[in-house]
Design a protein around this motif. Structure first.
Motif, PDB file in Angstrom:
ATOM      1  N   LYS A 336      -5.325  -2.546   4.573  1.00  0.00           N
ATOM      2  CA  LYS A 336      -5.705  -3.391   3.438  1.00  0.00           C
ATOM      3  C   LYS A 336      -6.898  -4.273   3.781  1.00  0.00           C
ATOM      4  O   LYS A 336      -7.818  -4.446   2.968  1.00  0.00           O
ATOM      5  CB  LYS A 336      -4.516  -4.270   3.030  1.00  0.00           C
ATOM      6  N   ASN A 337      -6.918  -4.823   4.997  1.00  0.00           N
ATOM      7  CA  ASN A 337      -8.021  -5.695   5.405  1.00  0.00           C
ATOM      8  C   ASN A 337      -9.306  -4.915   5.647  1.00  0.00           C
ATOM      9  O   ASN A 337     -10.403  -5.419   5.419  1.00  0.00           O
ATOM     10  CB  ASN A 337      -7.637  -6.472   6.656  1.00  0.00           C
ATOM     11  N   ALA A 338      -9.169  -3.677   6.128  1.00  0.00           N
ATOM     12  CA  ALA A 338     -10.361  -2.853   6.383  1.00  0.00           C
ATOM     13  C   ALA A 338     -10.931  -2.281   5.098  1.00  0.00           C
ATOM     14  O   ALA A 338     -12.135  -2.030   5.007  1.00  0.00           O
ATOM     15  CB  ALA A 338     -10.015  -1.716   7.344  1.00  0.00           C
ATOM     16  N   TYR A 339     -10.076  -2.084   4.100  1.00  0.00           N
ATOM     17  CA  TYR A 339     -10.499  -1.511   2.824  1.00  0.00           C
ATOM     18  C   TYR A 339     -10.034  -2.408   1.670  1.00  0.00           C
ATOM     19  O   TYR A 339      -9.199  -2.003   0.858  1.00  0.00           O
ATOM     20  CB  TYR A 339      -9.926  -0.097   2.652  1.00  0.00           C
ATOM     21  N   PRO A 340     -10.555  -3.630   1.600  1.00  0.00           N
ATOM     22  CA  PRO A 340     -10.137  -4.532   0.513  1.00  0.00           C
ATOM     23  C   PRO A 340     -10.567  -4.005  -0.852  1.00  0.00           C
ATOM     24  O   PRO A 340     -11.646  -3.432  -1.010  1.00  0.00           O
ATOM     25  CB  PRO A 340     -10.847  -5.842   0.855  1.00  0.00           C
ATOM     26  N   LEU A 341      -9.702  -4.193  -1.839  1.00  0.00           N
ATOM     27  CA  LEU A 341     -10.013  -3.798  -3.204  1.00  0.00           C
ATOM     28  C   LEU A 341     -10.584  -4.987  -3.962  1.00  0.00           C
ATOM     29  O   LEU A 341     -10.142  -6.121  -3.800  1.00  0.00           O
ATOM     30  CB  LEU A 341      -8.746  -3.305  -3.912  1.00  0.00           C
ATOM     31  N   HIS A 342     -11.596  -4.738  -4.810  1.00  0.00           N
ATOM     32  CA  HIS A 342     -12.236  -5.787  -5.600  1.00  0.00           C
ATOM     33  C   HIS A 342     -12.255  -5.353  -7.059  1.00  0.00           C
ATOM     34  O   HIS A 342     -12.659  -4.223  -7.381  1.00  0.00           O
ATOM     35  CB  HIS A 342     -13.675  -6.030  -5.117  1.00  0.00           C
ATOM     36  N   LEU A 343     -11.798  -6.239  -7.919  1.00  0.00           N
ATOM     37  CA  LEU A 343     -11.848  -5.994  -9.358  1.00  0.00           C
ATOM     38  C   LEU A 343     -13.133  -6.627  -9.882  1.00  0.00           C
ATOM     39  O   LEU A 343     -13.294  -7.850  -9.859  1.00  0.00           O
ATOM     40  CB  LEU A 343     -10.627  -6.591 -10.056  1.00  0.00           C
ATOM     41  N   ILE A 344     -14.068  -5.793 -10.322  1.00  0.00           N
ATOM     42  CA  ILE A 344     -15.401  -6.236 -10.727  1.00  0.00           C
ATOM     43  C   ILE A 344     -15.594  -6.056 -12.236  1.00  0.00           C
ATOM     44  O   ILE A 344     -15.281  -4.984 -12.778  1.00  0.00           O
ATOM     45  CB  ILE A 344     -16.501  -5.446  -9.977  1.00  0.00           C
ATOM     46  N   LYS A 345     -16.102  -7.102 -12.878  1.00  0.00           N
ATOM     47  CA  LYS A 345     -16.401  -7.019 -14.303  1.00  0.00           C
ATOM     48  C   LYS A 345     -17.848  -6.571 -14.476  1.00  0.00           C
ATOM     49  O   LYS A 345     -18.781  -7.177 -13.970  1.00  0.00           O
ATOM     50  CB  LYS A 345     -16.199  -8.383 -14.976  1.00  0.00           C
ATOM     51  N   THR A 346     -18.035  -5.468 -15.178  1.00  0.00           N
ATOM     52  CA  THR A 346     -19.363  -4.924 -15.434  1.00  0.00           C
ATOM     53  C   THR A 346     -19.574  -4.792 -16.944  1.00  0.00           C
ATOM     54  O   THR A 346     -18.649  -4.998 -17.740  1.00  0.00           O
ATOM     55  CB  THR A 346     -19.536  -3.541 -14.772  1.00  0.00           C
ATOM     56  N   LYS A 347     -20.782  -4.426 -17.337  1.00  0.00           N
ATOM     57  CA  LYS A 347     -21.072  -4.236 -18.755  1.00  0.00           C
ATOM     58  C   LYS A 347     -20.225  -3.120 -19.355  1.00  0.00           C
ATOM     59  O   LYS A 347     -19.893  -3.130 -20.534  1.00  0.00           O
ATOM     60  CB  LYS A 347     -22.547  -3.920 -18.947  1.00  0.00           C
ATOM     61  N   ALA A 348     -19.904  -2.140 -18.509  1.00  0.00           N
ATOM     62  CA  ALA A 348     -19.102  -1.003 -18.983  1.00  0.00           C
ATOM     63  C   ALA A 348     -17.609  -1.313 -18.978  1.00  0.00           C
ATOM     64  O   ALA A 348     -16.807  -0.527 -19.470  1.00  0.00           O
ATOM     65  CB  ALA A 348     -19.382   0.224 -18.110  1.00  0.00           C
ATOM     66  N   GLY A 349     -17.224  -2.440 -18.403  1.00  0.00           N
ATOM     67  CA  GLY A 349     -15.814  -2.811 -18.331  1.00  0.00           C
ATOM     68  C   GLY A 349     -15.420  -3.159 -16.904  1.00  0.00           C
ATOM     69  O   GLY A 349     -16.282  -3.395 -16.040  1.00  0.00           O
ATOM     70  N   LEU A 350     -14.132  -3.199 -16.635  1.00  0.00           N
ATOM     71  CA  LEU A 350     -13.640  -3.538 -15.298  1.00  0.00           C
ATOM     72  C   LEU A 350     -13.668  -2.324 -14.380  1.00  0.00           C
ATOM     73  O   LEU A 350     -13.368  -1.205 -14.793  1.00  0.00           O
ATOM     74  CB  LEU A 350     -12.212  -4.078 -15.389  1.00  0.00           C
ATOM     75  N   GLN A 351     -14.043  -2.560 -13.119  1.00  0.00           N
ATOM     76  CA  GLN A 351     -14.077  -1.501 -12.123  1.00  0.00           C
ATOM     77  C   GLN A 351     -13.344  -1.971 -10.865  1.00  0.00           C
ATOM     78  O   GLN A 351     -13.404  -3.148 -10.508  1.00  0.00           O
ATOM     79  CB  GLN A 351     -15.515  -1.131 -11.745  1.00  0.00           C
ATOM     80  N   VAL A 352     -12.655  -1.050 -10.224  1.00  0.00           N
ATOM     81  CA  VAL A 352     -12.051  -1.323  -8.921  1.00  0.00           C
ATOM     82  C   VAL A 352     -12.970  -0.731  -7.858  1.00  0.00           C
ATOM     83  O   VAL A 352     -13.260   0.468  -7.870  1.00  0.00           O
ATOM     84  CB  VAL A 352     -10.641  -0.714  -8.804  1.00  0.00           C
ATOM     85  N   GLN A 353     -13.443  -1.565  -6.946  1.00  0.00           N
ATOM     86  CA  GLN A 353     -14.361  -1.118  -5.908  1.00  0.00           C
ATOM     87  C   GLN A 353     -13.771  -1.438  -4.533  1.00  0.00           C
ATOM     88  O   GLN A 353     -13.018  -2.392  -4.374  1.00  0.00           O
ATOM     89  CB  GLN A 353     -15.725  -1.806  -6.053  1.00  0.00           C
ATOM     90  N   PHE A 354     -14.125  -0.584  -3.554  1.00  0.00           N
ATOM     91  CA  PHE A 354     -13.707  -0.880  -2.186  1.00  0.00           C
ATOM     92  C   PHE A 354     -14.806  -0.428  -1.223  1.00  0.00           C
ATOM     93  O   PHE A 354     -15.686   0.368  -1.573  1.00  0.00           O
ATOM     94  CB  PHE A 354     -12.393  -0.215  -1.826  1.00  0.00           C
ATOM     95  N   SER A 355     -14.761  -0.953  -0.014  1.00  0.00           N
ATOM     96  CA  SER A 355     -15.788  -0.715   0.984  1.00  0.00           C
ATOM     97  C   SER A 355     -15.795   0.732   1.444  1.00  0.00           C
ATOM     98  O   SER A 355     -14.736   1.348   1.653  1.00  0.00           O
ATOM     99  CB  SER A 355     -15.567  -1.622   2.193  1.00  0.00           C
ATOM    100  N   MET A 356     -16.993   1.293   1.608  1.00  0.00           N
ATOM    101  CA  MET A 356     -17.138   2.624   2.167  1.00  0.00           C
ATOM    102  C   MET A 356     -17.344   2.552   3.684  1.00  0.00           C
ATOM    103  O   MET A 356     -17.446   3.573   4.353  1.00  0.00           O
ATOM    104  CB  MET A 356     -18.317   3.354   1.523  1.00  0.00           C
ATOM    105  N   ILE A 357     -17.438   1.349   4.223  1.00  0.00           N
ATOM    106  CA  ILE A 357     -17.649   1.160   5.664  1.00  0.00           C
ATOM    107  C   ILE A 357     -16.302   1.049   6.355  1.00  0.00           C
ATOM    108  O   ILE A 357     -15.913   1.862   7.167  1.00  0.00           O
ATOM    109  CB  ILE A 357     -18.519  -0.080   5.941  1.00  0.00           C
ATOM    110  N   GLY A 358     -15.567   0.015   5.991  1.00  0.00           N
ATOM    111  CA  GLY A 358     -14.180  -0.109   6.417  1.00  0.00           C
ATOM    112  C   GLY A 358     -13.941  -0.083   7.905  1.00  0.00           C
ATOM    113  O   GLY A 358     -14.507  -0.872   8.657  1.00  0.00           O
ATOM    114  N   ALA A 359     -13.085   0.828   8.344  1.00  0.00           N
ATOM    115  CA  ALA A 359     -12.567   0.847   9.718  1.00  0.00           C
ATOM    116  C   ALA A 359     -13.664   1.087  10.749  1.00  0.00           C
ATOM    117  O   ALA A 359     -14.700   1.679  10.447  1.00  0.00           O
ATOM    118  CB  ALA A 359     -11.509   1.942   9.824  1.00  0.00           C
ATOM    119  N   PRO A 360     -13.410   0.634  11.991  1.00  0.00           N
ATOM    120  CA  PRO A 360     -14.443   0.740  13.044  1.00  0.00           C
ATOM    121  C   PRO A 360     -14.547   2.106  13.658  1.00  0.00           C
ATOM    122  O   PRO A 360     -14.699   2.247  14.869  1.00  0.00           O
ATOM    123  CB  PRO A 360     -13.965  -0.298  14.059  1.00  0.00           C
ATOM    124  N   ASN A 361     -14.435   3.160  12.878  1.00  0.00           N
ATOM    125  CA  ASN A 361     -14.600   4.503  13.435  1.00  0.00           C
ATOM    126  C   ASN A 361     -15.521   5.330  12.536  1.00  0.00           C
ATOM    127  O   ASN A 361     -15.542   6.514  12.583  1.00  0.00           O
ATOM    128  CB  ASN A 361     -13.246   5.215  13.575  1.00  0.00           C
TER     129      ASN A 361
END
Length: 361
Positions: A336-361
């Protein structure tokens, strides 16, 4: 005793559960309480109270009742999650599917297919699933190669070289213990003693050390289940792979509990202690990720961190042992800490985004 034997035989043939047996016996006892059965022998008639006959049948050591709590294929999704992950569509399973699975010379694949089919049969009553599972397991008992078939049991080998320089044939505690567990599950579903005999004999072969052809390293009362074993291996070559150890550990526990075999129960307790003693070593120095194996330390891929989370959750659920809850929760929080979820408000509506970097591998 003849009455007990008759009831025992009848119940075995019917393959009913323990709860059904108890209900059957109680109904019988209510109907004819204290009225004796008369069994004619060559010399005289014997009288045995019906109540006594019922409980003699229930207590008979010659039959292992397949109660709901011990039906290996009857577990919940949480309990069986590690064993049910697969891309295969059970509805489309056929002879070609079996040939494809066994052609890879990876014994874990066909055993995994067979267990999923047994689970489907247990949950839905689908007879085709049971018949398909039997075809797979009969193949593993009689035809799969490479394997060694001896009076004391069967050992299934991997027929390809592993990329760490391990040459075929090599063997693993994953299928080495999961295969027998699956065979025992088939015995519960069918009553075919061949499955039970092969399950217990083959599982006990795996309790030897890898240097002796088994998968269980022992240091006193501390054990580890080896995922990669090969001829000429010594303990200093052990990788200590967590997901492979846990796979074998769960299969060992479930088989030990279902069969009641003392040797298997003792081996589980030893391997449980080995799990606990090594747990702290499987986190990196920052405590924000896990190792795939310890010797040498290799970072866990994200899917293995997720698999281990499911495995520890399954162990906590199936054993009722709280010792497995902390590593399950910790891995979930690490992810969960390496891939936190973010609820983002955009013009098209709400989006759930998460990091593509994440874990140290």
């Amino acid at each position: 005793m003849l009455v007990a034997y008759w009831l025992n035989l009848s119940l075995t043939q019917m393959q009913i559960t323990l709860s059904d047996c108890i209900k059957y016996c109680l109904d019988l006892c209510v109907a004819i309480l204290c009225r004796p059965f008369k069994l004619r022998t060559d010399t005289e008639a014997m009288k045995i109270p019906a109540l006594l006959a019922c409980f003699l049948a229930l207590a008979s050591p010659n039959h292992v009742f397949a109660s709901a709590s011990k039906m290996l294929a009857g577990g919940s999704d949480v309990e069986l999650a590690p064993f049910l992950w697969s891309r295969m569509d059970l509805a489309s399973f056929n002879e070609d599917s079996l040939k494809e699975a066994t052609a890879k010379k990876d014994p874990l694949r066909p055993f995994s297919i067979a267990f999923r089919l047994l689970v489907n049969h247990e949950r839905t009553g689908d007879q085709k699933s049971l018949e398909s599972a039997q075809k797979v397991l009969d193949f593993m008992l009689d035809e799969y190669s490479p394997a060694s078939r001896e009076p004391e049991g069967i050992r299934w080998f991997y027929g390809f070289d592993y990329d760490r320089g391990i040459k075929a044939p090599w063997w693993s505690g994953m299928d080495g213990l999961f295969g027998p567990m699956t065979l025992f599950s088939a015995w519960q579903a069918t009553g075919d003693e061949r499955y039970r005999n092969a399950a217990l004999k083959s599982a006990k072969l795996m309790l030897r050390t890898p240097t002796e052809g088994g998968v269980l390293w022992r240091e006193g009362d501390d054990c580890w289940i080896s995922e990669y074993s090969w001829k000429g291996m010594t303990q200093d070559k052990e990788y200590y792979v967590m997901n492979g150890h846990l796979w074998g550990l769960q299969a060992l526990y479930m088989l030990a509990e279902a069969s009641g075999e003392k040797d298997l129960k003792e081996a589980y307790q030893c391997a449980r202690k080995g799990t606990i003693s090594r747990l702290p070593k499987f986190y990196n120095s920052a405590g924000n990720w896990t190792w795939y194996h310890l010797a040498p330390q290799v970072i866990n891929a994200t899917h293995y961190n997720t698999l281990e989370t499911a495995q520890f959750r399954a162990m906590a659920a199936v054993t009722g042992d709280d010792i497995y809850k902390e590593p399950a929760d910790r891995r979930a929080n690490i992810f969960k800490n390496a891939y936190p979820l973010h609820l983002i408000k955009t013009k098209a509506g709400l989006q759930v985004q998460f990091s593509m970097i994440g874990a140290p591998n």
